[in-house]
Motif scaffolding. Sequence first.
Motif, short mmCIF file in Angstrom:
data_model
loop_
_atom_site.label_atom_id
_atom_site.label_comp_id
_atom_site.label_asym_id
_atom_site.label_seq_id
_atom_site.Cartn_x
_atom_site.Cartn_y
_atom_site.Cartn_z
N GLU A 1 0.84 -1.20 0.00
CA GLU A 1 0.00 0.00 0.00
C GLU A 1 0.88 1.25 0.00
O GLU A 1 0.59 2.23 -0.71
CB GLU A 1 -0.92 -0.01 1.23
CG GLU A 1 -2.04 1.02 1.17
CD GLU A 1 -1.60 2.40 1.66
OE1 GLU A 1 -2.11 3.41 1.14
OE2 GLU A 1 -0.73 2.45 2.56
N LEU A 2 1.98 1.22 0.76
CA LEU A 2 2.86 2.38 0.83
C LEU A 2 3.62 2.61 -0.48
O LEU A 2 3.83 3.75 -0.89
CB LEU A 2 3.89 2.19 1.96
CG LEU A 2 3.35 2.25 3.40
CD1 LEU A 2 4.50 2.07 4.38
CD2 LEU A 2 2.65 3.56 3.68
N LEU A 3 4.01 1.53 -1.14
CA LEU A 3 4.83 1.64 -2.34
C LEU A 3 4.02 1.90 -3.60
O LEU A 3 4.56 2.30 -4.63
CB LEU A 3 5.69 0.37 -2.52
CG LEU A 3 6.77 0.14 -1.46
CD1 LEU A 3 7.44 -1.21 -1.69
CD2 LEU A 3 7.80 1.25 -1.48
N GLY A 4 2.74 1.61 -3.57
CA GLY A 4 1.90 1.85 -4.74
C GLY A 4 2.26 0.95 -5.90
O GLY A 4 2.32 -0.27 -5.76
N ASP A 5 2.53 1.54 -7.06
CA ASP A 5 2.75 0.75 -8.27
C ASP A 5 4.20 0.30 -8.42
O ASP A 5 4.73 0.20 -9.53
CB ASP A 5 2.34 1.54 -9.52
CG ASP A 5 3.17 2.82 -9.70
OD1 ASP A 5 3.92 3.17 -8.76
OD2 ASP A 5 3.07 3.44 -10.77
N ALA A 6 4.87 0.00 -7.33
CA ALA A 6 6.26 -0.45 -7.38
C ALA A 6 6.37 -1.76 -8.16
O ALA A 6 5.46 -2.58 -8.16
CB ALA A 6 6.79 -0.65 -5.96
N ALA A 7 7.51 -1.91 -8.83
CA ALA A 7 7.80 -3.15 -9.55
C ALA A 7 9.15 -3.67 -9.08
O ALA A 7 10.02 -2.90 -8.65
CB ALA A 7 7.82 -2.89 -11.06
N PHE A 8 9.31 -4.98 -9.19
CA PHE A 8 10.52 -5.61 -8.68
C PHE A 8 11.36 -6.13 -9.84
O PHE A 8 10.87 -6.85 -10.71
CB PHE A 8 10.17 -6.74 -7.71
CG PHE A 8 9.38 -6.26 -6.53
CD1 PHE A 8 10.01 -5.61 -5.49
CD2 PHE A 8 8.01 -6.43 -6.47
CE1 PHE A 8 9.29 -5.14 -4.40
CE2 PHE A 8 7.27 -5.97 -5.39
CZ PHE A 8 7.92 -5.32 -4.35
N GLY A 9 12.66 -5.77 -9.81
CA GLY A 9 13.56 -6.21 -10.86
C GLY A 9 14.38 -7.42 -10.48
O GLY A 9 15.07 -8.01 -11.32
N THR B 1 2.24 -4.15 14.81
CA THR B 1 0.94 -3.85 14.22
C THR B 1 1.15 -3.27 12.82
O THR B 1 2.27 -2.89 12.46
CB THR B 1 0.20 -2.82 15.09
OG1 THR B 1 0.93 -1.58 15.03
CG2 THR B 1 0.10 -3.30 16.54
N PRO B 2 0.10 -3.16 12.02
CA PRO B 2 0.25 -2.49 10.72
C PRO B 2 0.85 -1.10 10.84
O PRO B 2 1.67 -0.69 10.01
CB PRO B 2 -1.19 -2.45 10.19
CG PRO B 2 -1.82 -3.68 10.79
CD PRO B 2 -1.24 -3.78 12.17
N ASP B 3 0.48 -0.36 11.88
CA ASP B 3 1.05 0.96 12.08
C ASP B 3 2.56 0.88 12.32
O ASP B 3 3.33 1.70 11.81
CB ASP B 3 0.38 1.65 13.27
CG ASP B 3 0.87 3.08 13.47
OD1 ASP B 3 0.70 3.90 12.55
OD2 ASP B 3 1.44 3.36 14.54
N ASP B 4 2.99 -0.13 13.09
CA ASP B 4 4.42 -0.32 13.33
C ASP B 4 5.17 -0.60 12.03
O ASP B 4 6.29 -0.12 11.83
CB ASP B 4 4.66 -1.48 14.29
CG ASP B 4 4.11 -1.22 15.68
OD1 ASP B 4 4.09 -0.05 16.11
OD2 ASP B 4 3.70 -2.20 16.35
N PHE B 5 4.57 -1.40 11.15
CA PHE B 5 5.23 -1.76 9.90
C PHE B 5 5.36 -0.57 8.95
O PHE B 5 6.12 -0.63 7.99
CB PHE B 5 4.49 -2.90 9.21
CG PHE B 5 4.75 -4.25 9.81
CD1 PHE B 5 6.05 -4.68 10.06
CD2 PHE B 5 3.69 -5.11 10.11
CE1 PHE B 5 6.29 -5.93 10.61
CE2 PHE B 5 3.93 -6.36 10.65
CZ PHE B 5 5.24 -6.78 10.91
N GLY B 6 4.65 0.49 9.22
CA GLY B 6 4.75 1.70 8.40
C GLY B 6 5.85 2.63 8.85
O GLY B 6 6.00 3.73 8.30
N LYS B 7 6.63 2.21 9.84
CA LYS B 7 7.70 3.06 10.38
C LYS B 7 9.00 2.26 10.48
O LYS B 7 8.99 1.04 10.57
CB LYS B 7 7.33 3.58 11.78
CG LYS B 7 6.03 4.36 11.84
CD LYS B 7 5.66 4.67 13.29
CE LYS B 7 4.30 5.36 13.37
NZ LYS B 7 3.87 5.58 14.77
#
Length: 437
Positions: free
Chosen positions: A91-99, A336-342
Amino acid sequence: MPVKTALFSDVYKGYAYSYPHKHAYRALEEPALLRDAWSGENKQALFLYIHIPFCEMRCGFCNLFTIANPEEGAANAYLEQLEQQATVMKELLGDAAFGQLAVGGGTPTYLETEELETLFHIIENTLGAKSHTVPFSFEMSPKTITAEKLHFLSSKGVDRVSMGVQSFVETETKQLGRPQQTAGVYAALELLRDAAFPVMNLDLIYGVPGQTTQTWLFSIKEALRFSPEELFLYPLYVRPFTGMDKMQAEASALRQTLYRAGRDYLLEHGYEQVSMRMFRKTNTPSRNTLYRCQEDGMLGLGAGARSYTKALHYSSEYAVGRKGVREIIADYMKKTPDDFGKADYGFYLDDGEQRRRYLIKSLLHSTGLDVLRYRNSFASDVLADFPQVQQLLDAGYVKAIGSELIITQNGLEYADAIGPWLYSDAVNERITGFELR
């Protein structure tokens, strides 16, 4: 310090392949919001790394972030938490793609097939990674692989498998604190070859107490019977809390002789040297990737995994001792999800540290440093930024070919000394002050 004195005094101090070293990480003064940390990054060719911190045994030399034989149900619970972290980051990265993709540990094939299916659901569905179209590496051990697991991994697009053998001499693996039966290693290698992955890598270790040039070359020759596309030759670096720290002096004695013997044998038998440790069979097809480690970010998921943006490197805390590893995994399981955002543990890279990282990551690899690309990235000249590079050129550890600065064979031999010699004073100070758990 004169360059040759610096290099020859610290030839085998520790692995130098990342910058800044994880021992330079500290608790951040204020938690960093990952949405902000990633907002300015090019996210179209990221490296996705997932860490599985479980093994069926803990080798005496191991300094990886892992525990052996966790409690029943621990793997499934860990994968549930991993999915929660992946959901937040997607959700944070949006349209990220992996190489490029990699799963390491620990021993990822410690997971049963059903658990591997859950892992790949996270990779493919939660994160949207295209596992069949980008280079994908998976680590494993002889005791944990089965034909069923290998078939599953192949069907999911894994194109490189890496297995630690360390030695084909049982007295040496016993010295390493590795209860390994050679017959089981041969059986595992047969399974790997039958599975026909495009790239098979085997890890071997030199500097084992009691090892000789003859036994070292025997292990290399046995590995070559299975025609691995890659071989990694690791010097034995003994760390506190690994069960072997009292053997350090004996383990150090013959490492340079063994390195040269192994290198020369492989170069004479169809392999090329890519880095101090990595040897690749000549004419092995390139694993095409858009990811460039000097320029693109890395998303690390799981306890013990590191993530890189240009300005922030972050991770969970690091430990080697069983108690410390368990505590860090327990903290990860409570997030928590909030923790993973930091991020609350890591290292901020200012412009100077970003330039230094680019230099070190480029120079210690056979592909070298493109002076023009460096100039385009930082609007300055690498020799002006880092006068030490001229010393490396003068000493013959690096050579200039057109616009490229390429490490020489002599330089590759001393790569684990050249790296730390190029570290900044601030990073060295932090490394010196790091307290290992």
